[in-house]
Design an enzyme around this catalytic site. Structure first.
Site, PDB file in Angstrom:
ATOM      1  N   HIS A 216       7.618 -10.546  -9.028  1.00  0.00           N
ATOM      2  CA  HIS A 216       7.283 -10.897 -10.367  1.00  0.00           C
ATOM      3  C   HIS A 216       7.400 -12.164 -10.494  1.00  0.00           C
ATOM      4  O   HIS A 216       7.879 -12.920  -9.913  1.00  0.00           O
ATOM      5  CB  HIS A 216       8.095  -9.990 -11.486  1.00  0.00           C
TER       6      HIS A 216
ATOM      7  N   GLU B 104       3.400  -5.861 -19.448  1.00  0.00           N
ATOM      8  CA  GLU B 104       2.092  -6.640 -20.395  1.00  0.00           C
ATOM      9  C   GLU B 104       2.665  -7.992 -20.638  1.00  0.00           C
ATOM     10  O   GLU B 104       1.885  -9.065 -20.911  1.00  0.00           O
ATOM     11  CB  GLU B 104       1.751  -5.908 -21.546  1.00  0.00           C
TER      12      GLU B 104
ATOM     13  N   SER C  24      -0.225   4.465  -8.041  1.00  0.00           N
ATOM     14  CA  SER C  24      -0.310   6.083  -8.118  1.00  0.00           C
ATOM     15  C   SER C  24      -1.367   6.583  -9.048  1.00  0.00           C
ATOM     16  O   SER C  24      -1.687   7.786  -8.988  1.00  0.00           O
ATOM     17  CB  SER C  24       1.211   6.510  -8.466  1.00  0.00           C
TER      18      SER C  24
ATOM     19  N   ALA D 117      -5.855   3.329  -9.148  1.00  0.00           N
ATOM     20  CA  ALA D 117      -5.186   2.692  -8.108  1.00  0.00           C
ATOM     21  C   ALA D 117      -5.570   3.507  -6.710  1.00  0.00           C
ATOM     22  O   ALA D 117      -5.795   2.758  -5.610  1.00  0.00           O
ATOM     23  CB  ALA D 117      -3.668   2.539  -8.249  1.00  0.00           C
TER      24      ALA D 117
END
Length: 287
Positions: free
Chosen positions: A35, A121, A185, A189
């Protein structure tokens, strides 16, 4: 069966030592999460836990995977260096291509780029990147990375990116390209992994029955794209014991991704080493 070690919960000074132990005891790869930044309060929008609570807190330390994996490369000889997963639409594809090809060269061709579209987001807002079209941008970035790593001259005019003509050097040691494996998943994707990926990284399968359905969806997308004969890895995190490994193998899984339990995003380096040795004895040597 191949085995990948999840690198999480350690200080960066420990990862190279732990990876060397994993290489010694039969692991094929190490996998670094990623991240860029976290908001003060994490939302309940994580896709892979009940209730949406992420497995990290806003105080979890974050490290650049390419810097950490470059250090790992210097302490190891064979083990592959991978991301689980790198949030592809948060960066311009040329910047990503440069980081990954540098590690490919530093490691003498041991990189696997595991990618995802991201779920947080707030992270996209901080970076000034749109969240709603991140899947479409990822679909554009994946083939563009391969062009940057293979074509002598690259000119691109796409929906989201445009540049060139440019030259991009050096090319990676791995040919025809650095492997790009797609995690996730969601239906999108799974289709993306089958259409564009060199592999699929399972995230969020609750059990082997669900894993079976997801693999079928990926393989269907591969068939529709005419890619059935191409090499393809399937990485799953459900095979934590001998029975689980064997059941995953029957479904076509090629790599098990595992790691020790982590509490409060922390784990001691010695505990990781002990877990590696036990897993090697109890699972790798038997399954």
């Amino acid at each position: 069966m191949k085995y990948g070690l999840q690198l999480f919960g350690l200080g960066p000074q420990h990862y190279a030592k732990v990876a060397a132990v994993a290489e010694e005891y039969g692991f094929e790869s190490v996998w670094m999460p990623e991240h860029l930044v976290l908001p003060e309060t994490l939302p309940d929008t994580y896709l892979y836990t009940e209730g949406g609570r992420p497995p990290i807190s806003s105080a979890t330390p974050l490290y650049d995977p390419w810097v950490v994996l470059a250090a790992v490369a210097q302490a190891t000889e064979r083990i592959r260096l991978a991301t689980d997963v790198f949030i592809l639409p948060l960066r311009h594809p040329v910047a990503t291509a440069r980081s990954v090809v540098t590690l490919d060269r530093v490691s003498r061709g041991r990189v696997t780029l595991g990618v995802g579209v991201g779920w947080l987001e707030d992270e996209f807002e901080v970076m000034g990147e749109p969240f709603g079209d991140r899947g479409r941008r990822t679909d554009e970035i994946i083939p563009l990375l391969r062009r940057l790593w293979s074509d002598e001259v690259i000119e691109h005019r796409g929906e989201h990116y445009g540049f060139g003509p440019i030259r991009f050097e050096p090319k990676p040691r791995q040919q025809p390209s650095i492997p790009i494996e797609v995690g996730g998943s969601s239906p999108a994707a799974l289709r993306r992994a089958g259409r564009l990926g060199d592999g699929w990284i399972e995230i969020g399968a609750a059990d082997v029955d669900r894993l079976k359905v997801m693999i079928e969806d990926v393989q269907r997308a591969r068939a529709e794209a005419g890619r059935e004969g191409e090499p393809f890895e399937i990485t799953a995190g459900l095979g934590r014991d001998v029975d689980g490994v064997r059941r995953c193998r029957e479904l076509g899984v090629t790599r098990i991704l595992a790691g020790p339990p982590v509490e409060d995003a922390r784990v001691a380096a010695d505990d990781v080493g002990d877990w590696i040795r036990r897993f090697a004895d109890d699972v790798i040597a038997v399954a």
